[in-house]
Design a protein around this motif. Structure first.
Motif, mmCIF file in Angstrom:
data_model
loop_
_atom_site.group_PDB
_atom_site.id
_atom_site.type_symbol
_atom_site.label_atom_id
_atom_site.label_comp_id
_atom_site.label_asym_id
_atom_site.label_seq_id
_atom_site.Cartn_x
_atom_site.Cartn_y
_atom_site.Cartn_z
ATOM 1 N N LYS A 136 4.902 -15.999 38.222
ATOM 2 C CA LYS A 136 6.403 -15.221 37.693
ATOM 3 C C LYS A 136 6.583 -13.979 38.547
ATOM 4 C CE LYS A 136 6.782 -17.715 33.689
ATOM 5 N NZ LYS A 136 6.111 -17.822 32.255
ATOM 6 N N ILE A 137 5.255 -13.074 38.460
ATOM 7 C CA ILE A 137 5.574 -11.792 39.152
ATOM 8 C C ILE A 137 5.780 -11.777 40.578
ATOM 9 C CG2 ILE A 137 4.433 -9.653 39.643
ATOM 10 C CD1 ILE A 137 2.803 -10.258 36.681
ATOM 11 N N VAL A 138 5.157 -12.677 41.068
ATOM 12 C CA VAL A 138 5.380 -13.012 42.928
ATOM 13 C C VAL A 138 6.611 -13.381 43.269
ATOM 14 C CG1 VAL A 138 4.747 -14.489 44.690
ATOM 15 C CG2 VAL A 138 2.917 -13.601 43.273
ATOM 16 N N ASP A 139 7.378 -14.144 42.110
ATOM 17 C CA ASP A 139 8.516 -14.560 42.236
ATOM 18 C C ASP A 139 9.821 -13.518 41.939
ATOM 19 O OD1 ASP A 139 8.037 -17.295 42.739
ATOM 20 O OD2 ASP A 139 8.391 -18.025 40.846
ATOM 21 N N LYS A 140 9.422 -12.783 41.163
ATOM 22 C CA LYS A 140 10.267 -11.436 40.894
ATOM 23 C C LYS A 140 10.325 -10.544 41.936
ATOM 24 C CE LYS A 140 10.432 -11.485 35.651
ATOM 25 N NZ LYS A 140 10.224 -10.867 34.712
ATOM 26 N N ASP A 155 8.152 -2.298 38.079
ATOM 27 C CA ASP A 155 6.994 -1.677 37.852
ATOM 28 C C ASP A 155 7.285 -1.210 36.197
ATOM 29 O OD1 ASP A 155 4.669 0.012 38.515
ATOM 30 O OD2 ASP A 155 5.736 1.454 38.239
ATOM 31 N N ARG A 156 8.171 -0.930 35.668
ATOM 32 C CA ARG A 156 8.435 -0.474 34.339
ATOM 33 C C ARG A 156 8.092 -1.652 33.452
ATOM 34 N NH1 ARG A 156 12.441 2.982 35.592
ATOM 35 N NH2 ARG A 156 14.273 1.322 35.286
ATOM 36 N N GLU A 157 8.644 -2.792 33.829
ATOM 37 C CA GLU A 157 8.501 -3.918 33.049
ATOM 38 C C GLU A 157 6.904 -4.392 33.084
ATOM 39 O OE1 GLU A 157 11.265 -7.254 33.402
ATOM 40 O OE2 GLU A 157 9.791 -8.103 34.226
ATOM 41 N N LEU A 158 6.042 -4.409 34.252
ATOM 42 C CA LEU A 158 4.652 -4.550 34.263
ATOM 43 C C LEU A 158 3.964 -3.409 33.501
ATOM 44 C CD1 LEU A 158 4.302 -5.118 38.276
ATOM 45 C CD2 LEU A 158 4.121 -6.861 36.061
ATOM 46 N N GLY A 159 4.703 -2.126 33.372
ATOM 47 C CA GLY A 159 3.677 -1.433 32.368
ATOM 48 C C GLY A 159 3.931 -1.725 31.048
#
Ligand code: OFO
Length: 179
Positions: A136-140, A155-159
């Motif tokens: 999902k991260i790769v797709d985004k 990046d904020r979302e991953l944090g």
């Protein structure tokens, strides 16, 4: 007791879990150097999770009266140029680990070591989740392309990834925690 072959196979998986932690710490440093502290935090948390995975197998070995081996930990680390490259590495790594868990299940079946079944089932479920998360991260990131705004938003979302629970101290406690 478990057979020597089984103990070697579990030890190899423990080593792979430590390799995973080491890889994710190296990738966290890469992400942070690229200016993505959120992804860096996500990867540090993933590294912590990998250590809890190693602990799950270590407690199993302890509970089964088997002594693990500790060969040197390798690092498949390499410099990355983009966050997309980095998460493609994460996805490829998780796919490799899923295959490794499958091979461990093959050894357990051949050795009739059914005590490992609940742990392997837990790991297989975990791998489905980890591959799915990475995909999902790769797709985004593919959708974000070179857009600075989109990359900073991601990046904020991953944090926001929460820290993992602490590792249980025995296989029995581990089972109780997952029930
Ligand atoms: Fe150990 O969880 Fe994936 O790699």
């Amino acid at each position: 007791m478990i057979t020597e072959k089984m103990a070697k196979a579990v030890s190899a998986q423990i080593n792979l879990e430590f390799e995973s932690a080491y890889l994710y710490l190296a990738l966290a440093a890469e992400a942070e150097a690229l200016g993505f502290p959120g992804a860096g935090g996500w990867l540090r948390i993933q590294a912590q999770e990998e250590l809890t995975h190693a602990m799950k197998f270590l407690t199993y070995m302890h509970d089964r009266n088997a002594k693990p081996e500790f060969p040197p930990v390798k690092c498949a680390c390499s410099e990355v140029r983009t966050l997309l490259d980095l998460y493609q590495m994460v996805l490829a790594h998780e796919i490799m680990i899923t295959t490794a868990i499958g091979k461990l299940a093959d050894v357990a079946a051949a050795e009739h070591e059914y005590t490992l079944t609940p742990i392997l089932n837990w790991f297989l479920t975990e791998q489905i989740q980890e591959e799915s998360d990475a995909m999902k991260i790769v797709d985004k990131l593919k959708l974000a392309g070179n857009s600075g705004d989109a990359l900073l938003f991601l990046d904020r979302e991953l944090g926001l990834r929460p820290a993992p629970a602490a590792a249980p101290q025995s296989a029995a406690a581990d089972q109780a925690a997952t029930n």
